[in-house]
Design an enzyme around this catalytic site. Structure first.
Site, PDB file in Angstrom:
ATOM      1  CB  SER D  72      12.287  64.372-101.225  1.00  0.00           C
ATOM      2  OG  SER D  72      12.347  65.761-101.359  1.00  0.00           O
ATOM      3  CE1 TYR D 197       6.738  68.491-104.484  1.00  0.00           C
ATOM      4  CE2 TYR D 197       7.088  70.475-103.204  1.00  0.00           C
ATOM      5  CZ  TYR D 197       7.592  69.360-103.833  1.00  0.00           C
ATOM      6  OH  TYR D 197       8.938  69.116-103.820  1.00  0.00           O
TER       7      TYR D 197
END
Lengths: 312, 312, 312, 312
Positions: D72, D197
């Site tokens: 992340s 992603y």
């Protein structure tokens, strides 16, 4: 319109003046809180702003000497007063995480077994007041004594009409109190707690008073008389909680736009801290839909933009 | 062990006896509610079951004449008493949809602006009590008078110790009351309401008493003395609300297993209605994790399986 | 306007005619579902209603022979077909409790670790379809074969345009499928599952077809050809799930007003069961805000009021 | 153990050494993420920490040159790259408020109609990736080019095994993508979006690489080559979002303890910014129950305590 308090305070005065002019030109200013008559009657065109420097110099523009209803702003001082007394034990009874829900929400409280998300939502402030009450026997009195000392204003006081009005409309806070009591997270009888809480919310103070009363957070914990209220680390921590949780459900937006630790109240006031430099207090009663002063947030946004004084 | 009340009541007695034997052989029976001492002290091995026929004949097995704490079972009678007085207007203040959440949840109440999901969760029962109180000035007294008349037992009464105990542990219900008051959905002062509510919960009655008191729902609204309490349509409606909402978060499971309108209480009792035929009341203090009597649900499951008397 | 199928079916025909006249006089009828073009184009003035008796006699009024989009009504048949195959093991993967939230909600699914509340919300129907697919290799084909056999209508079929349209607007169901797959509660690849699911939703059938296809639930599990699909107990259980969960977030209201096990679809159809007596199917495309046919619910309400045939 | 990169970097080296020694003495270090094999295999005893100064000097201790899975952390760079392109329009599609729920929660997403709370929860990062993909045609490629340029490390790359592993366990993110698509808040096909992603999450980089890649945020928007990526105001805003939302459900606690804008990843890395001074990156794979590196948070806490460099 501008009143200078000391000659040394010239630095930010032109900035405040420019902000006041800008605010004066802006039409929409939101609507005052309407849940109690005393707040609903406020004129949303009122505007005041003060800066207090570390040495106690204070100056401002507009209605900066006009007392207004501090409401949730006092939660900062109650937090500091209790933290100074009991230290980290407090955090076993209230968390310090932002709330993803509106400021009165019972939802998160239920999912988290009666531990409020942070000391600045109503539930959390009730817990802090309860604990300060247990330690002092008069939480509201402690607060008042502190605010008078730091502001140097002996006439600063509760507004009994506002406190009575809050009590009349106090069912939500009563519900929060009883709900947390059912989890064993309230020590005092709920009616006693509510009385203490509503008196704290009712304090009337001016931008000048509040900017001065906040300076201990810019001075890393040192009070006006030079004594220490909080350790350096605790002062930093209170600032952090203000930044992440100080403006209801708009903390992210406030950090994004203003970039300072701040705490708002539904009376239309907002205090903010520039650590190591100064404090600010702004007041204008018109609120946005998240309960923050429209002109107040705009004024603080303008201040950090013009001075570059954001913590980021 | 079996006591027959009349000769005409032979029909279901062998069924009850067989169920009692089955229950007697079953080991695990759950745990009594422990939030107040009076309930925690109950022996989970106790078991009683009664059937009342439309003509007032009643008979049973085990502890069917032993009074126990009715708790939430009385919510059915309070609902009927208020519905008889104000009719459909009640449904503007409480919904009649099953609750997807545990029986004390504040979450749905908040999302639905202070209107409880149904009259059988605590919040909804508080609203019904509040409205009956407004209409009668003594909601608990009305309930007691009704229960005595229908059961034919003039000694049926409140248990003052239980009521006091509920009050001592009443913070959750106080929170619910104040919370709904904040939405304007409570008329009476919250302390008055709570006193009425806790007295209703405290009623002590036996399986025989409760089976008899419930027969008006099997007789489509007609009371023991032949007068009408509810219209035929209202009686059907109360049965429908019992079936969809009567057993906390297990209404679907109860309908699936038992297939009758029913209402449970944390004292371990459950009443059930076979419309046009008879009523049942079973009692055993051990509860499952959703607050329903373990042996009670099993006994009703057995009854509908053995007799084929489900509404489905 | 009325077509009689057999002479023996005279009983309820006057009732249906009176209901049709009443519906004809009623102005507001809600709005058709608008999320796919095929549904949005339906005329909300259309109305049909059929009754099927246990012996396979069927008759009706209005558009009772007009095929319409069955949508969620087929969830009842898929449930029965899977339950017949795997029995109670199914209930480890889907609950049978009413949902307190709107029919597509992901909230409860998350709080309950990927186990849907009941087989009639979309998430639950996806689980049932997934399990039937695993057991048969062609869940939609099984459904079609069953519906043709029970209705005696070999032309009953999927509507390929509707199925394609559902797939185009299928992001919510795709989200549900992937979400449950993340909890290990889906066996088949999500795209395969969605294809099966959308085909089931697309079945076009008339009130006559659906009333006949539902009779196995009024016959306690026995199919039209006399063979048994469900045990007596399972048939009772499916009826119970329909009553508590069959009409989205309005199950309590439906039970209160109609008092029969029922299942609605956003195509405007509703099926209902009078156990041991008959089945009903009503169709009118205008929906209320909770997704149920306005005229359909009113017609069923009228039917139970006029005939007294509620289960309560 | 310590490697100095330049002579000018002596300032913080003793601090880093002291922190490394302290970490070395601390027993419990949490557990590595276990949802994909590549992360589960990491040794929780690994520890590295780097500081990058504004002039590009970088130095560190421990495993500061060892590539690890950034996860992340790359959300910060994707946000900056998209914000640089589309400016404030982005904020109509993703909010910037802290999330009161765990990082994968669908609950708030549903209550807020498909608009994620902030760009650092998975749902928000999917929206940002989707928008960058629309603007560039290769969001992951843009990210890689940027990271290589800022770190000066041309070998920095995706980890194809990790990306494939994420895709295999990608049902939750697929659910999020389809769910937001159902609200019209995703432009690209969900499978395309997920591929982009998962590649971004898979980037392997060292503390040195990431500290350097983050310096544009300490330099108020200026990249390593002296060109401007973000306006001064935008850089301040990204820092604000990091501080209020950068560490999942522990943002308040991180602000309280560390007092710096930071962003963590489940690979065990955390980046942090001292605006106008330097950046930090720390890595240790053992996580606490909220998904943040145990030793990483402790090391940053130590750094701000020892240097007094908190923004508060």
């Amino acid at each position: 319109m501008v009143i200078m308090a000391t000659t040394s305070s010239l630095t930010y005065l032109p900035v405040l003046e420019r902000i006041a002019e800008e605010v004066d030109r802006t039409p929409g200013r939101g609507r005052p809180a309407d849940y109690i008559p005393a707040l609903a009657a406020c004129d949303p065109r009122r505007f005041g702003m003060a800066v207090a420097e570390l040495d106690g110099t204070v100056y401002g523009v507009g209605d900066w000497r006009q007392p207004f209803s501090t409401q949730s702003i006092t939660k900062v001082f109650t937090l500091a007063l209790d933290l100074a007394r009991e230290g980290d034990e407090l955090w076993e009874h209230v968390s310090r995480e932002p709330s993803g829900n509106p400021f009165n929400s019972l939802v998160q409280l239920e999912y988290e077994n009666g531990i409020p998300r942070n000391p600045f939502i109503n539930a959390g402030a009730l817990v802090v007041t309860d604990r300060l009450q247990t330690r002092t026997g008069d939480a509201a009195g402690e607060l008042l004594t502190f605010l008078r000392a730091e502001s140097g204003n002996p006439e600063l006081d509760f507004d009994r009409e506002v406190a009575a009005s809050e009590a009349t409309h106090g069912d939500r806070n009563a519900a929060l109190g009883h709900f947390m009591a059912s989890y064993g997270n309230i020590d005092n009888p709920v009616p006693v707690l509510l009385d203490q809480y509503f008196r704290q919310c009712s304090v009337a103070a001016s931008c000048a008073d509040l900017a001065l009363a906040t300076t201990f957070l810019a001075r890393h914990g040192i009070r006006a008389d030079g004594t220490r209220l909080l350790t350096r680390s605790q002062a930093k921590q209170v600032n952090a909680v203000m930044l992440t949780c100080g403006t209801y459900d708009a903390a992210g937006d406030f950090a994004y736009r203003v970039g300072l630790p701040g705490k708002s109240g539904v009376g239309g006031g907002i205090i903010a801290v520039v650590p190591g430099r100064c404090t600010l207090c702004v007041w204008s009663p018109g609120l946005d839909e998240r309960g923050n002063s429209v002109a107040g947030v705009a004024a603080l946004d303008g201040f950090t933009t013009l001075t570059g004084l954001s913590v980021f």
